[in-house]
Design a protein around this motif. Structure first.
Motif, mmCIF file in Angstrom:
data_model
loop_
_atom_site.group_PDB
_atom_site.id
_atom_site.type_symbol
_atom_site.label_atom_id
_atom_site.label_comp_id
_atom_site.label_asym_id
_atom_site.label_seq_id
_atom_site.Cartn_x
_atom_site.Cartn_y
_atom_site.Cartn_z
ATOM 1 N N GLN A 80 26.886 -22.321 -42.246
ATOM 2 C CA GLN A 80 26.860 -22.058 -41.348
ATOM 3 C C GLN A 80 27.992 -20.472 -40.473
ATOM 4 O OE1 GLN A 80 27.538 -26.095 -39.291
ATOM 5 N NE2 GLN A 80 27.771 -25.327 -37.413
ATOM 6 N N MET A 81 27.803 -20.330 -39.956
ATOM 7 C CA MET A 81 28.466 -19.241 -39.064
ATOM 8 C C MET A 81 29.610 -19.626 -38.308
ATOM 9 S SD MET A 81 28.297 -16.333 -41.985
ATOM 10 C CE MET A 81 28.252 -15.522 -41.093
ATOM 11 N N LYS A 82 30.794 -19.007 -39.010
ATOM 12 C CA LYS A 82 31.734 -19.149 -37.242
ATOM 13 C C LYS A 82 31.842 -18.273 -36.591
ATOM 14 C CE LYS A 82 35.343 -21.102 -40.509
ATOM 15 N NZ LYS A 82 36.649 -20.526 -41.251
ATOM 16 N N LYS A 83 32.001 -18.457 -35.343
ATOM 17 C CA LYS A 83 31.860 -17.377 -34.613
ATOM 18 C C LYS A 83 33.429 -15.956 -34.790
ATOM 19 C CE LYS A 83 30.814 -19.861 -30.420
ATOM 20 N NZ LYS A 83 31.333 -20.261 -28.972
ATOM 21 N N GLU A 86 36.669 -17.116 -34.523
ATOM 22 C CA GLU A 86 37.391 -18.054 -35.277
ATOM 23 C C GLU A 86 37.302 -17.642 -36.670
ATOM 24 O OE1 GLU A 86 34.263 -20.682 -34.736
ATOM 25 O OE2 GLU A 86 34.521 -21.310 -32.770
ATOM 26 N N MET A 87 36.767 -16.721 -36.954
ATOM 27 C CA MET A 87 36.957 -16.125 -38.145
ATOM 28 C C MET A 87 38.576 -15.810 -38.765
ATOM 29 S SD MET A 87 33.248 -14.189 -39.550
ATOM 30 C CE MET A 87 32.429 -15.612 -39.550
ATOM 31 N N SER A 88 39.313 -16.109 -40.224
ATOM 32 C CA SER A 88 40.248 -15.157 -40.853
ATOM 33 C C SER A 88 40.260 -14.190 -41.291
ATOM 34 C CB SER A 88 40.783 -16.284 -41.813
ATOM 35 O OG SER A 88 40.257 -15.931 -42.533
ATOM 36 N N GLU A 91 37.785 -13.745 -44.205
ATOM 37 C CA GLU A 91 36.487 -13.805 -43.840
ATOM 38 C C GLU A 91 36.005 -12.370 -43.945
ATOM 39 O OE1 GLU A 91 36.466 -19.234 -43.322
ATOM 40 O OE2 GLU A 91 37.663 -17.451 -41.538
#
Length: 99
Positions: A80-83, A86-88, A91
């Protein structure tokens, strides 16, 4: 010495051991022929109607492989990919330099 050709070994030409396809078809075309599945289902239904549930269950277990394929285990890898918001930073850096 094992394997290979040996005089007198194997099925003799013209032997009657094999059952021909026409013989099998003739047996199956008979009016009173019942397949193993039909027999098992008849036993299951009669046992169920007479409330012999243990016998009905055993017959159902015997009929199940004829009617239902055995399910195989499936390994599903779901990522599941984050938006992006929302990624650090780590990432995002990994995704950019992945290729």
């Amino acid at each position: 010495m094992r394997g290979g050709y040996r005089d007198g070994s194997g099925r003799k030409k013209g032997s009657t051991h094999k059952i021909s396809l026409s013989t099998v078809q003739a047996i199956m075309d008979k009016e009173d022929f019942q397949s193993p599945l039909e027999i098992i289902l008849k036993i299951m239904n009669q046992a169920y109607e007479s409330e012999d549930y243990k016998l009905a269950l055993e017959a159902a277990k015997g009929a199940a492989p004829y009617l239902h394929a055995r399910l195989n285990e499936v390994n599903a890898n779901i990522h599941q990919m984050k938006k992006i918001q929302e990624m650090s930073d780590e990432e995002l850096h990994y995704l950019v330099n992945k290729n």
